[in-house]
Design a protein around this motif. Structure first.
Motif, short mmCIF file in Angstrom:
data_model
loop_
_atom_site.label_atom_id
_atom_site.label_comp_id
_atom_site.label_asym_id
_atom_site.label_seq_id
_atom_site.Cartn_x
_atom_site.Cartn_y
_atom_site.Cartn_z
N ASN A 9 24.92 -32.05 -25.65
CA ASN A 9 24.64 -32.41 -27.03
C ASN A 9 24.35 -31.10 -27.75
O ASN A 9 23.39 -30.41 -27.41
CB ASN A 9 23.46 -33.38 -27.14
N LEU A 35 28.31 -34.61 -29.25
CA LEU A 35 27.99 -35.06 -27.90
C LEU A 35 29.26 -35.37 -27.10
O LEU A 35 30.16 -36.04 -27.60
CB LEU A 35 27.13 -36.34 -28.01
N GLU A 37 25.00 -33.15 -34.93
CA GLU A 37 24.93 -33.13 -33.47
C GLU A 37 26.30 -33.54 -32.96
O GLU A 37 26.99 -34.34 -33.59
CB GLU A 37 23.87 -34.10 -32.94
N THR A 43 16.93 -34.79 -26.96
CA THR A 43 17.54 -34.66 -28.29
C THR A 43 16.46 -34.62 -29.36
O THR A 43 16.48 -33.76 -30.25
CB THR A 43 18.51 -35.83 -28.55
N GLY A 81 29.90 -38.48 -31.28
CA GLY A 81 29.96 -38.53 -29.83
C GLY A 81 31.35 -38.90 -29.34
O GLY A 81 32.16 -39.47 -30.08
#
Length: 186
Positions: free
Chosen positions: A28, A18, A16, A62, A79
């Motif tokens: 995301n 972000l 993932e 998410t 992230g």
């Protein structure tokens, strides 16, 4: 393009990526590294803006997306390091979605040079065909097609449709942290 999953999908590293914003977008993205093809496959995205940008909403969306995509085990969540509070909230016991901050600006004291390097690395992946994005990732595709630097080349420009091209930034973080060396197939 849509990439059919092969028999090794469950073994591939899931990711993932972000980038957070309130005035701009929070995106995301979800993808995996197909080790056999040596390609990063981006399958979907969650997009929030304005009063939707809350940790509880982002965590809920998410988890729903992970379930829909059948991402049973995440290899890495990356992230933006500009909002560590959100990363801490997501990583904590309430949401149990551990995100690591990207290393942008850490390797070089000149953050602008670091941004150029991340964008250049992404360009190399795109030009060599190592990155495939599913058509349902409308925002991410728009950022990739339209993202440009501002007049001073210090940051991404702003667009009424794509904001600060946050999808482009988030994808740069993912490319930087994709493990291309470890074979996940037993």
């Amino acid at each position: 393009q849509e990439v059919p999953r092969d028999e090794f999908f469950n073994f591939y590293h899931k990711y993932e990526f972000l980038d957070t914003g309130v005035r701009d977008f929070t995106i995301n993205g979800f993808g995996y590294y197909n080790f056999k093809l040596a390609k990063l496959i981006i399958e979907d995205e969650v997009l929030l803006k304005g009063d939707q940008v809350r940790t509880d909403i982002l965590a809920k969306r998410t988890k729903e997306k992970e379930k829909t995509l059948e991402y049973k085990k995440m290899y890495r969540r990356i992230g933006d390091n500009n909002n560590l509070i959100i990363l801490n909230d997501l990583s904590g016991p309430k949401h149990n979605l551990p995100f690591m901050p990207t290393t942008k600006g850490v390797l070089n004291s000149n953050v602008q040079d670091e941004d150029f390097g991340m964008v250049n690395e992404l360009r190399l992946w795109v030009n060599s065909g190592r990155l495939l994005v599913h058509p349902r990732c409308i925002y991410l595709i728009g950022c990739l097609e339209n993202g440009i630097w501002d007049k001073n080349k210090k940051a991404f420009a702003r667009s009424t449709q794509f904001g600060h091209f946050d999808g482009l930034a988030a994808l740069c973080y993912l490319v930087r942290h994709t493990d291309t060396q470890t074979n996940p197939i037993p």
